[in-house]
Design an enzyme around this catalytic site. Structure first.
Site, PDB file in Angstrom:
ATOM      1  N   HIS A   1       0.826  -1.203   0.000  1.00 44.39           N
ATOM      2  CA  HIS A   1       0.000   0.000   0.000  1.00 44.39           C
ATOM      3  C   HIS A   1       0.858   1.249   0.000  1.00 44.39           C
ATOM      4  O   HIS A   1       0.575   2.225  -0.713  1.00 44.39           O
ATOM      5  CB  HIS A   1      -0.932  -0.011   1.213  1.00 44.39           C
ATOM      6  CG  HIS A   1      -2.085   0.922   1.095  1.00 44.39           C
ATOM      7  ND1 HIS A   1      -2.091   2.169   1.685  1.00 44.39           N
ATOM      8  CD2 HIS A   1      -3.279   0.813   0.449  1.00 44.39           C
ATOM      9  CE1 HIS A   1      -3.245   2.772   1.418  1.00 44.39           C
ATOM     10  NE2 HIS A   1      -3.975   1.978   0.665  1.00 44.39           N
TER      11      HIS A   1
ATOM     12  N   PHE B   1      -1.581   7.119   4.013  1.00 45.86           N
ATOM     13  CA  PHE B   1      -1.478   6.024   3.055  1.00 45.86           C
ATOM     14  C   PHE B   1      -0.217   5.180   3.263  1.00 45.86           C
ATOM     15  O   PHE B   1      -0.237   3.965   3.109  1.00 45.86           O
ATOM     16  CB  PHE B   1      -1.485   6.552   1.623  1.00 45.86           C
ATOM     17  CG  PHE B   1      -2.839   6.955   1.117  1.00 45.86           C
ATOM     18  CD1 PHE B   1      -3.992   6.476   1.711  1.00 45.86           C
ATOM     19  CD2 PHE B   1      -2.965   7.805   0.024  1.00 45.86           C
ATOM     20  CE1 PHE B   1      -5.246   6.837   1.237  1.00 45.86           C
ATOM     21  CE2 PHE B   1      -4.215   8.176  -0.452  1.00 45.86           C
ATOM     22  CZ  PHE B   1      -5.354   7.695   0.156  1.00 45.86           C
TER      23      PHE B   1
ATOM     24  N   HIS C   1     -11.116  -2.335   4.518  1.00 44.37           N
ATOM     25  CA  HIS C   1     -11.213  -2.376   3.062  1.00 44.37           C
ATOM     26  C   HIS C   1     -12.041  -3.556   2.578  1.00 44.37           C
ATOM     27  O   HIS C   1     -12.545  -3.528   1.449  1.00 44.37           O
ATOM     28  CB  HIS C   1      -9.828  -2.365   2.425  1.00 44.37           C
ATOM     29  CG  HIS C   1      -9.387  -0.986   2.071  1.00 44.37           C
ATOM     30  ND1 HIS C   1      -9.744  -0.366   0.902  1.00 44.37           N
ATOM     31  CD2 HIS C   1      -8.661  -0.077   2.768  1.00 44.37           C
ATOM     32  CE1 HIS C   1      -9.249   0.852   0.876  1.00 44.37           C
ATOM     33  NE2 HIS C   1      -8.584   1.059   1.993  1.00 44.37           N
TER      34      HIS C   1
ATOM     35  N   HIS D   1     -10.474   5.803   7.841  1.00 44.23           N
ATOM     36  CA  HIS D   1      -9.017   5.955   7.925  1.00 44.23           C
ATOM     37  C   HIS D   1      -8.643   6.992   8.980  1.00 44.23           C
ATOM     38  O   HIS D   1      -7.777   6.757   9.825  1.00 44.23           O
ATOM     39  CB  HIS D   1      -8.451   6.375   6.567  1.00 44.23           C
ATOM     40  CG  HIS D   1      -8.004   5.239   5.709  1.00 44.23           C
ATOM     41  ND1 HIS D   1      -6.801   4.611   5.879  1.00 44.23           N
ATOM     42  CD2 HIS D   1      -8.612   4.614   4.663  1.00 44.23           C
ATOM     43  CE1 HIS D   1      -6.666   3.644   4.977  1.00 44.23           C
ATOM     44  NE2 HIS D   1      -7.759   3.621   4.223  1.00 44.23           N
TER      45      HIS D   1
ATOM     46  N   HIS E   1      -7.618  -2.376  -4.734  1.00 49.22           N
ATOM     47  CA  HIS E   1      -7.779  -2.870  -3.368  1.00 49.22           C
ATOM     48  C   HIS E   1      -8.453  -4.243  -3.337  1.00 49.22           C
ATOM     49  O   HIS E   1      -8.187  -5.038  -2.421  1.00 49.22           O
ATOM     50  CB  HIS E   1      -8.548  -1.853  -2.522  1.00 49.22           C
ATOM     51  CG  HIS E   1      -7.746  -0.633  -2.181  1.00 49.22           C
ATOM     52  ND1 HIS E   1      -7.684   0.459  -3.006  1.00 49.22           N
ATOM     53  CD2 HIS E   1      -6.950  -0.355  -1.113  1.00 49.22           C
ATOM     54  CE1 HIS E   1      -6.894   1.378  -2.452  1.00 49.22           C
ATOM     55  NE2 HIS E   1      -6.432   0.910  -1.310  1.00 49.22           N
TER      56      HIS E   1
ATOM     57  N   HIS F   1      -5.185   5.688  -5.703  1.00 54.36           N
ATOM     58  CA  HIS F   1      -6.315   6.329  -5.043  1.00 54.36           C
ATOM     59  C   HIS F   1      -6.816   7.486  -5.904  1.00 54.36           C
ATOM     60  O   HIS F   1      -6.160   7.933  -6.835  1.00 54.36           O
ATOM     61  CB  HIS F   1      -5.924   6.863  -3.669  1.00 54.36           C
ATOM     62  CG  HIS F   1      -5.691   5.794  -2.655  1.00 54.36           C
ATOM     63  ND1 HIS F   1      -4.494   5.144  -2.546  1.00 54.36           N
ATOM     64  CD2 HIS F   1      -6.503   5.248  -1.721  1.00 54.36           C
ATOM     65  CE1 HIS F   1      -4.569   4.251  -1.576  1.00 54.36           C
ATOM     66  NE2 HIS F   1      -5.779   4.285  -1.060  1.00 54.36           N
TER      67      HIS F   1
ATOM     68  N   HIS G   1     -14.917   5.614   3.220  1.00 54.53           N
ATOM     69  CA  HIS G   1     -13.568   5.056   3.185  1.00 54.53           C
ATOM     70  C   HIS G   1     -12.584   5.971   3.896  1.00 54.53           C
ATOM     71  O   HIS G   1     -11.824   5.550   4.784  1.00 54.53           O
ATOM     72  CB  HIS G   1     -13.126   4.831   1.735  1.00 54.53           C
ATOM     73  CG  HIS G   1     -11.635   4.772   1.570  1.00 54.53           C
ATOM     74  ND1 HIS G   1     -10.913   5.841   1.095  1.00 54.53           N
ATOM     75  CD2 HIS G   1     -10.728   3.794   1.843  1.00 54.53           C
ATOM     76  CE1 HIS G   1      -9.626   5.520   1.072  1.00 54.53           C
ATOM     77  NE2 HIS G   1      -9.485   4.284   1.521  1.00 54.53           N
TER      78      HIS G   1
END
Length: 581
Positions: free
Chosen positions: A176, A350, A363, A329, A206, A197, A325
Site C-alpha cells: 500500500h 497512506f 477495506h 481511515h 484494493h 487512489h 472510506h
C-alpha cells in the site's frame, strides 16, 4: 439520446482533451444477490485509437507511451500534443524509490519498495472449489477469530525469520505504501507518480490487494477456506471498532490508533463534531445513503474519474472513496502531531495504513460496498465501466507461493469469480433519504451569500456561501460541480456541502439541505498538491427543499479539517448528462 463521455488527457505542452465513443455492452448476470441486475452499462475511455499520427509517421501508441524505440521516448511524448493515453501499466519494481509522509515541514522517510523477482507471471484465476463467505467482524465466530489471529501471528513471524519474504506482515503493508505514497512512477513517465487512489483504479486495486492478502493468510495456516472479516461500519451494530482488534494481547492490535476511538466510541464518518451518539449514527447513515445513491449522477461519480498512462494522478475519487472510506481511515489513525505518532500513523496516512490489521478489515467492507453498488442498488446510474483503458489497467502482487504476478482490473469485477462472497446483513442506510423540508427556505435569510464570480477561486479557511444559478426552472435533473479543488496532499482534508441552508445546523447531516462531502487521506505527491473535481447530484435534494421555481440556490461549503489548505476554482450547476438508452 447522447451518452456521457469522459476521457483522460495526456500531459503535453499543448494539452487537449480526447474522448472515445460509447459502446454499451450487455449485462452479466448477478451471482451475488437474487435481485436482477440492471442492464445499463457505461463506457469512458482515455482514448480508443490504437495508432497515432506523428511527424515520423503512424506508430503504435503503446510503444510510444512506453518510451521504446529511442525517438518515441517519454520526453518526446510530453512535447507532442497528438499523443494518446493508454491503460496504466504495472510498475517497474526495479525503479521503486522512497515514499515519504510530510507534516509541518518534517519528513519521515519510508522504505517500502517490494523485493525483486526474476520473472513476472500473468496470473490466471484458479477454479473456485468452494465459495468462501466473508463474515461481519462484529459477529465472527470464535473459531474464525482464532484462525485470523494465528494467521496474522505467522505473518508477523515472517518479519523476523525472513524480512524479504513478500508474504511477511511488513512486506504486505509496504504494498500500500509503494502504490499509494509516491514510491512508484508511471512506466515511461518518471515525472508522474503512480497512484491508485482518487481515480477509477481505487476499487480494483484494493480488491486484488485483499485477494492475495487473504490467500497468503490461508496458506500460512494451511486453510484454503480462510476468509477476512469485514468491518460493517455501515450498520449501527458495527459502528464501533470491532472488539477483535481492541485486545492488546492479540496480533490484531495496533498501538498507533486514536485512543479516543476505542471501546464503545461511535464511528464518526463525517467529522461533524457532534457528541450525541444518536446524531452520529444518523449522520453516518445519511452520508452513506448520499455517497451510494442520492448524490451520484454517473458511474464515475461512484467509481472515480478516468486515470490513464501519462495523465496526472488523482483526477478525482468516487463518492465512497471520498466519503466513508476516508472517514474510517482518519477516525482510526492517530492524530497527536506533537508526540511520537505526529505523522497520523497508522491508518491516518497512506504510507502506514497497511501496518494496522484493521486496514484490511475496513477495506473488506469498502469492497463489499462496491458489490452492493453493482448488484443490489436499483438506480438509474449505469454500474459498469467498459472502457479498455479501465479494464486493462495492470497491477503487480506477490501470491501465496511468493510468485510475482500481473493482474488486470477487468479480471476482478465479479468477486465470486475470485472465490468469495459476503455475509448478508441489513442495509439501514437504504432508508435514510432525508425527509422533505417542512417550509421553503428564504434565501434572503442567508445574508452573507455572494455570487460565484465575486469569490472564485475561494479558500476554505472559513465557511463559504455562494449564490449559484440553476440551469433551468421546474422539475430538473441537475448536479453541482465543484471544480479545480486544489489541496495540500499531505493534510487530512474534509468539507461538507449544503444547499439553501438557512438553519446552519452543521452538526446534523440528516437534513434535506445536505448535498454531499469531499475528504482526502494524507499522502505524498511530487509537488504536495492535489487537484480534483467532484459532482453532486441535486435531483432528490431539489424535491426535498422545493426549489423548482427558483432561479438560483445558495451553496454553503463547511470546512471540517484544514480548510485553509483547500481552494476551489469553480462552482456551477449543470444538467445531469444524458445516458444511452
Amino acid at each position: 439520446m447522447a451518452s456521457l463521455q469522459a476521457s483522460c488527457t495526456i500531459l503535453s505542452s499543448n494539452t487537449r482533451s480526447r474522448s472515445s465513443s460509447t459502446q454499451p455492452l450487455s449485462a452479466k448476470p448477478s451471482y451475488l444477490f437474487t435481485r436482477p441486475r440492471r442492464s445499463n452499462h457505461f463506457q469512458v475511455s482515455c482514448d480508443a485509437k490504437k495508432n497515432v499520427e506523428t511527424s515520423q509517421g503512424k506508430i503504435d501508441r503503446r510503444n510510444m507511451l512506453l518510451g521504446l524505440g529511442g525517438m518515441y521516448g517519454a520526453a518526446n511524448i510530453l512535447g507532442n500534443p497528438s499523443a494518446y493515453a493508454d491503460p496504466v501499466q504495472a510498475p517497474d519494481f526495479t525503479k521503486c524509490g522512497d515514499a515519504h509522509d510530510v507534516q509541518s515541514g518534517d519528513a519521515l522517510d519510508a522504505k517500502c519498495c517490494p523485493p525483486p523477482a526474476d520473472k513476472i507471471i500473468d496470473y490466471k484465476l484458479p477454479p473456485v472449489q468452494i465459495m468462501r463467505t466473508r463474515p461481519a467482524a462484529h459477529r465472527a465466530s470464535s473459531e474464525q477469530v482464532a484462525k485470523y489471529e494465528e494467521a496474522i501471528r505467522r505473518m508477523r513471524e515472517l518479519d523476523k525469520t525472513d524480512p524479504q519474504d513478500p508474504r511477511g506482515f511488513t512486506q504486505q503493508a509496504n504494498i500500500h505504501c509503494a502504490y499509494c505514497n509516491g514510491a512508484h512512477d508511471q512506466v515511461g513517465y518518471n515525472n508522474l507518480d503512480l497512484q491508485v487512489h482518487n481515480s477509477w483504479l481505487f476499487f480494483p486495486f484494493h480488491r486484488w490487494y485483499l485477494y492475495f492478502y487473504e490467500r497468503i493468510l490461508g496458506n500460512l495456516i494451511g486453510d484454503p477456506t480462510f476468509v477476512l472479516p469485514f468491518w460493517n461500519w455501515d450498520n449501527p451494530k458495527g459502528m464501533t471498532l470491532p472488539p477483535i482488534f481492541d485486545n492488546s494481547n492479540s496480533p490484531l492490535y495496533d498501538e498507533k490508533r486514536d485512543p479516543n476511538n476505542r471501546g464503545s466510541a461511535i464511528v464518526d464518518l463525517t467529522f461533524s463534531g457532534s457528541t450525541d451518539s444518536l446524531q452520529l449514527v444518523a449522520n453516518n447513515l445519511t452520508s452513506i445513503y448520499s455517497e451510494m445513491v442520492r448524490s451520484v449522477s454517473t458511474t464515475n461519480d461512484f467509481m472515480g474519474k478516468p486515470y490513464c498512462a501519462g495523465t496526472n494522478p488523482s483526477p478525482g475519487g468516487g463518492s465512497s472513496e471520498n466519503g466513508s472510506h476516508t472517514g474510517i481511515h482518519w477516525w482510526v489513525g492517530t492524530k497527536d502531531r506533537t508526540g511520537p505518532n505526529k505523522y497520523n500513523e497508522d491508518m491516518g496516512n497512506f504510507y502506514s495504513a497497511g501496518r494496522d490489521p484493521v486496514f484490511y478489515c475496513h477495506h473488506s467492507n469498502v469492497d463489499r460496498m462496491w458489490t452492493i453498488w453493482r448488484d443490489v442498488l436499483e438506480t438509474d446510474v449505469p454500474k459498469d465501466i467498459t472502457s479498455a483503458d479501465y479494464l486493462n489497467a495492470e497491477f503487480l502482487f506477490y501470491d501465496e507461493n511468493k510468485r510475482l504476478v500481473r493482474v488486470k482490473a477487468g479480471d476482478c469485477l465479479d468477486q465470486r469469480r475470485l472465490g468469495y462472497d459476503y455475509d448478508r446483513i441489513d442495509l439501514p442506510w437504504l432508508n435514510y433519504r432525508p425527509p422533505k423540508k417542512a417550509t421553503k427556505a428564504k434565501v434572503s435569510n442567508i445574508s452573507d451569500a455572494k455570487t460565484a464570480a465575486s469569490v472564485l477561486p475561494v479558500n476554505l479557511k472559513e465557511t463559504v456561501r455562494v449564490i449559484v444559478p440553476k440551469s433551468a426552472k421546474g422539475k430538473v435533473d441537475e448536479q453541482l460541480m465543484l471544480e479545480n479543488i486544489e489541496t495540500d496532499s499531505t493534510k487530512f482534508i474534509k468539507f461538507d456541502v449544503f444547499i439553501n441552508d438557512e438553519d446552519d445546523k452543521i452538526e446534523e447531516l440528516d437534513r434535506a439541505e445536505y448535498a454531499g462531502s469531499f475528504a482526502q487521506v494524507p499522502h505524498k505527491s511530487k509537488n504536495k498538491k492535489g487537484t480534483a473535481n467532484i459532482s453532486l447530484r441535486l435531483t432528490s435534494l431539489y424535491e426535498e427543499i422545493d426549489v423548482s421555481e427558483d432561479d438560483t440556490v445558495v451553496v454553503t461549503i463547511v470546512p471540517r479539517s484544514n480548510g485553509e489548505d483547500v481552494t476551489i476554482g469553480g462552482i456551477k450547476i449543470v444538467p445531469v448528462p444524458a445516458r444511452s438508452s
